[in-house]
Motif scaffolding. Structure first.
Motif, PDB file in Angstrom:
ATOM      1  N   GLU A  19      10.410 -15.339 -24.366  1.00  0.00           N
ATOM      2  CA  GLU A  19      10.394 -15.865 -23.003  1.00  0.00           C
ATOM      3  C   GLU A  19       9.056 -15.535 -22.364  1.00  0.00           C
ATOM      4  OE1 GLU A  19      12.932 -15.514 -18.797  1.00  0.00           O
ATOM      5  OE2 GLU A  19      13.507 -14.333 -20.555  1.00  0.00           O
ATOM      6  N   SER A  21       7.131 -15.119 -18.754  1.00  0.00           N
ATOM      7  CA  SER A  21       7.344 -14.991 -17.320  1.00  0.00           C
ATOM      8  C   SER A  21       6.062 -14.485 -16.666  1.00  0.00           C
ATOM      9  CB  SER A  21       8.486 -14.002 -17.038  1.00  0.00           C
ATOM     10  OG  SER A  21       8.622 -13.792 -15.644  1.00  0.00           O
ATOM     11  N   TRP A  22       5.784 -15.012 -15.474  1.00  0.00           N
ATOM     12  CA  TRP A  22       4.576 -14.614 -14.758  1.00  0.00           C
ATOM     13  C   TRP A  22       4.773 -13.329 -13.937  1.00  0.00           C
ATOM     14  CZ3 TRP A  22       0.438 -16.891 -16.432  1.00  0.00           C
ATOM     15  CH2 TRP A  22       0.514 -18.185 -16.933  1.00  0.00           C
ATOM     16  N   ASN A  26       5.472  -9.374 -20.654  1.00  0.00           N
ATOM     17  CA  ASN A  26       5.947 -10.214 -21.753  1.00  0.00           C
ATOM     18  C   ASN A  26       5.747  -9.483 -23.080  1.00  0.00           C
ATOM     19  OD1 ASN A  26       6.511 -12.987 -20.413  1.00  0.00           O
ATOM     20  ND2 ASN A  26       4.508 -12.403 -19.608  1.00  0.00           N
TER      21      ASN A  26
END
Length: 301
Positions: A19, A21-22, A26
């Motif tokens: 996945e 994600s900002w 990660n």
């Protein structure tokens, strides 16, 4: 002989995430480093088809050894012009079959580009198929592909061009085969791919052997003269969309070299590009390819 030309090679660093994600850290599930560039990728897929070919273009001296190690095999002969410098590095982040690409660019000197124009002439021999793939490095002129195509055509070669932006806009009309994506196709014609008709197409690409339009998840178009063929995507589980277009170019080069019919060439291109984006495609590769070719439906629109 088939010759692939890569003027803008790259060291591609792939990170595979479950996945992306900002707003949190990660975690990398897997990673790999691949020496690439669109023409180099085409040579790789030609080798999977057991088709002898020559890979040429620029290599940078700092990374020459690892490129030659990865590219060279019993089907691909390596013959690049080596220049000073280090190869650009591209970051490819793959998460849930979506790809985020962050690309750098190489730089070559004016002497480098002029030397390659001369170096390349030895491949401009009657009957050769020359594949010009990828972007141009900084230092090249946007008309350089035009010069390479014209030199090849003067010597009765067939030229496949797969590039984008100004390099495509400046050179597409001189090549025998082009492979724009749907956005580039609109830039060239002003026609939405799903609103095409023979009447609209009659003033475009009529003298080309073939125009191939990549539509991503919507499949592909194959245009010969004013006849348009639509190929729907095949039912494969997508692992990574990387290099689907390069494998399609390899199939077209293979088909032209082996004098396949247009229908068989289309089936090979659609099947190979679908296969290489699936998981574990190298396992039982030949049988999988044959089975996918049987599933390809080519419809005239």
């Amino acid at each position: 002989m088939i010759i692939t030309v890569t003027l803008n090679p790259a060291v591609d660093r792939y990170l595979f995430l479950d996945e992306l994600s900002w707003d949190k850290t990660n975690v990398v599930r897997d990673k790999k480093v691949i020496c690439g560039g669109k023409g180099i990728n085409v040579s790789y897929y030609l080798s999977l088809l057991k088709q002898k070919n020559i890979a040429s273009g620029f290599l940078f001296v700092d990374d020459e050894k690892i490129f030659k190690q990865q590219i060279n095999n019993s089907y691909t002969e390596v013959d690049f012009l080596t220049v000073k410098g280090k190869t650009r590095e591209n970051l490819k982040i793959n998460s849930q079959n979506q790809l985020l690409e962050i690309n750098d660019n190489n730089f070559v000197t004016n002497d480098d580009r002029l030397n390659f124009l001369c170096y390349y002439e030895k491949y401009c021999r009657k009957g050769n198929i020359i594949v010009l793939s990828g972007s141009l490095p900084d230092g090249c002129d946007r008309s350089d592909y035009t010069k390479l195509i014209k030199k090849a055509k003067e010597n009765d070669c067939t030229v496949i061009l797969d590039t984008s932006k100004n390099a495509l806009l400046n050179s597409w009309q001189y090549a025998d085969v082009i492979k724009p994506n749907k956005e580039e196709f609109f830039e060239l014609t002003g026609i939405e791919w799903n609103k095409m008709s023979k009447e609209k197409m009659k003033n475009y690409f009529f003298d080309k052997y073939l125009t191939v339009v990549s539509l991503g998840e919507e499949g592909s178009l194959f245009i010969k003269g004013d006849t348009v063929y639509k190929v729907e995507p095949l039912p494969v589980q997508v692992c990574s969309p990387v290099s689907a277009g390069d494998s399609m170019v390899a199939a077209i080069a293979y088909g032209l070299h082996n004098k396949m019919s247009l229908q068989e060439m289309i089936k090979l291109a659609a099947a190979l590009s679908s296969l290489v984006i699936s998981k574990d495609y190298l396992i039982d590769f030949e049988n999988k390819l044959v089975n996918l070719m049987k599933q390809v439906a080519v419809k005239e629109i």
